[in-house]
Design a protein around this motif. Structure first.
Motif, mmCIF file in Angstrom:
data_model
loop_
_atom_site.group_PDB
_atom_site.id
_atom_site.type_symbol
_atom_site.label_atom_id
_atom_site.label_comp_id
_atom_site.label_asym_id
_atom_site.label_seq_id
_atom_site.Cartn_x
_atom_site.Cartn_y
_atom_site.Cartn_z
ATOM 1 N N GLY A 24 0.782 -1.232 0.000
ATOM 2 C CA GLY A 24 0.000 0.000 0.000
ATOM 3 C C GLY A 24 0.810 1.276 0.000
ATOM 4 O O GLY A 24 0.267 2.356 -0.207
ATOM 5 N N VAL A 25 2.111 1.184 0.258
ATOM 6 C CA VAL A 25 2.963 2.375 0.346
ATOM 7 C C VAL A 25 4.234 2.138 -0.471
ATOM 8 O O VAL A 25 4.940 1.149 -0.260
ATOM 9 C CB VAL A 25 3.348 2.676 1.814
ATOM 10 C CG1 VAL A 25 4.350 3.806 1.891
ATOM 11 C CG2 VAL A 25 2.113 2.988 2.632
ATOM 12 N N GLN A 27 7.808 4.019 -1.679
ATOM 13 C CA GLN A 27 8.697 5.158 -1.557
ATOM 14 C C GLN A 27 9.538 5.262 -2.820
ATOM 15 O O GLN A 27 9.666 4.302 -3.578
ATOM 16 C CB GLN A 27 9.580 5.063 -0.312
ATOM 17 C CG GLN A 27 10.625 3.959 -0.331
ATOM 18 C CD GLN A 27 11.604 4.088 0.812
ATOM 19 O OE1 GLN A 27 12.492 4.941 0.777
ATOM 20 N NE2 GLN A 27 11.450 3.251 1.829
ATOM 21 N N CYS A 36 2.793 11.551 1.631
ATOM 22 C CA CYS A 36 1.767 11.470 2.667
ATOM 23 C C CYS A 36 0.503 10.906 2.024
ATOM 24 O O CYS A 36 0.122 11.322 0.929
ATOM 25 C CB CYS A 36 1.500 12.862 3.245
ATOM 26 S SG CYS A 36 0.102 12.917 4.390
ATOM 27 N N ARG A 37 -0.149 9.975 2.702
ATOM 28 C CA ARG A 37 -1.366 9.369 2.176
ATOM 29 C C ARG A 37 -2.530 10.361 2.115
ATOM 30 O O ARG A 37 -3.427 10.220 1.288
ATOM 31 C CB ARG A 37 -1.772 8.173 3.034
ATOM 32 C CG ARG A 37 -3.154 7.626 2.627
ATOM 33 C CD ARG A 37 -3.406 6.299 3.161
ATOM 34 N NE ARG A 37 -2.872 5.382 2.166
ATOM 35 C CZ ARG A 37 -2.892 4.080 2.282
ATOM 36 N NH1 ARG A 37 -3.373 3.520 3.350
ATOM 37 N NH2 ARG A 37 -2.404 3.307 1.344
ATOM 38 N N ALA A 38 -2.530 11.395 2.956
ATOM 39 C CA ALA A 38 -3.676 12.296 3.058
ATOM 40 C C ALA A 38 -3.522 13.594 2.258
ATOM 41 O O ALA A 38 -4.509 14.293 2.049
ATOM 42 C CB ALA A 38 -3.931 12.631 4.528
ATOM 43 N N GLU A 64 0.414 0.491 6.270
ATOM 44 C CA GLU A 64 -0.855 0.795 5.601
ATOM 45 C C GLU A 64 -0.889 2.231 5.088
ATOM 46 O O GLU A 64 -1.593 2.536 4.147
ATOM 47 C CB GLU A 64 -2.020 0.574 6.566
ATOM 48 C CG GLU A 64 -2.157 -0.832 7.085
ATOM 49 C CD GLU A 64 -2.802 -1.770 6.089
ATOM 50 O OE1 GLU A 64 -3.569 -1.307 5.237
ATOM 51 O OE2 GLU A 64 -2.524 -2.971 6.176
ATOM 52 N N GLY A 65 -0.162 3.128 5.751
ATOM 53 C CA GLY A 65 -0.148 4.520 5.337
ATOM 54 C C GLY A 65 0.882 5.313 6.113
ATOM 55 O O GLY A 65 1.182 5.006 7.259
ATOM 56 N N TYR A 67 1.779 9.399 7.059
ATOM 57 C CA TYR A 67 1.121 10.702 7.120
ATOM 58 C C TYR A 67 2.094 11.755 7.635
ATOM 59 O O TYR A 67 2.839 11.490 8.581
ATOM 60 C CB TYR A 67 -0.093 10.636 8.058
ATOM 61 C CG TYR A 67 -1.093 9.585 7.651
ATOM 62 C CD1 TYR A 67 -2.157 9.898 6.818
ATOM 63 C CD2 TYR A 67 -0.957 8.268 8.093
ATOM 64 C CE1 TYR A 67 -3.069 8.930 6.440
ATOM 65 C CE2 TYR A 67 -1.866 7.290 7.712
ATOM 66 C CZ TYR A 67 -2.916 7.626 6.880
ATOM 67 O OH TYR A 67 -3.815 6.667 6.497
ATOM 68 N N THR A 79 -7.933 5.614 11.545
ATOM 69 C CA THR A 79 -7.065 5.497 10.383
ATOM 70 C C THR A 79 -7.473 4.358 9.447
ATOM 71 O O THR A 79 -7.337 4.450 8.240
ATOM 72 C CB THR A 79 -5.608 5.267 10.841
ATOM 73 O OG1 THR A 79 -5.283 6.252 11.807
ATOM 74 C CG2 THR A 79 -4.648 5.336 9.696
#
Length: 128
Positions: A24-25, A27, A36-38, A64-65, A67, A79
């Protein structure tokens, strides 16, 4: 202690050094950055981030994320969905300690988690 529940010290130990990379992430290994996921913020070495994690089949911790500090992430429930697996929210400093992925090409600028502090932890039994 059940194998499905960790103390804060054990969780901190598990998360320290974890590579900031998962299904899910992603780099950017070349620049040593992660988004940042948001929002559209780009995080790099030395930045403090909040990180949501879950433990797949009580074996492998997955991010998972990630931020940036602008987002007030205070709990697993705020979250992600609480599931019948270990889940956590931590704060950490992103460190460029490198990573040797399965393909054998060392990524010298790869970010890992350092100076980990536990924000919230949901053991497996909380998801039932």
């Amino acid at each position: 202690m059940s194998r499905y529940s960790l103390t804060e010290d054990e969780l901190r130990e598990v998360c320290t050094g974890l590579v900031v990379e998962s299904l899910g992430v992603k780099q950017d290994f070349g620049s040593g950055t992660v988004g940042c996921r948001a929002c559209d913020a780009t995080l790099s070495a030395g930045d403090r981030a909040t990180v949501a994690l879950s433990c797949y089949e009580n074996h492998s911790w997955e991010i998972e994320g990630v931020y940036c500090e602008a987002h007030d992430i205070e709990s697993v429930e705020s979250t992600m969905d609480v599931r019948a697996e270990q889940q956590a929210v931590v704060t950490a400093v992103l460190e460029p300690t490198g990573y040797l992925p399965p393909d054998g090409n060392f990524e010298a600028e790869a970010l890992t988690l350092g100076a980990v502090d536990i924000v919230d932890y949901s053991p497996t039994e909380d998801g039932y």
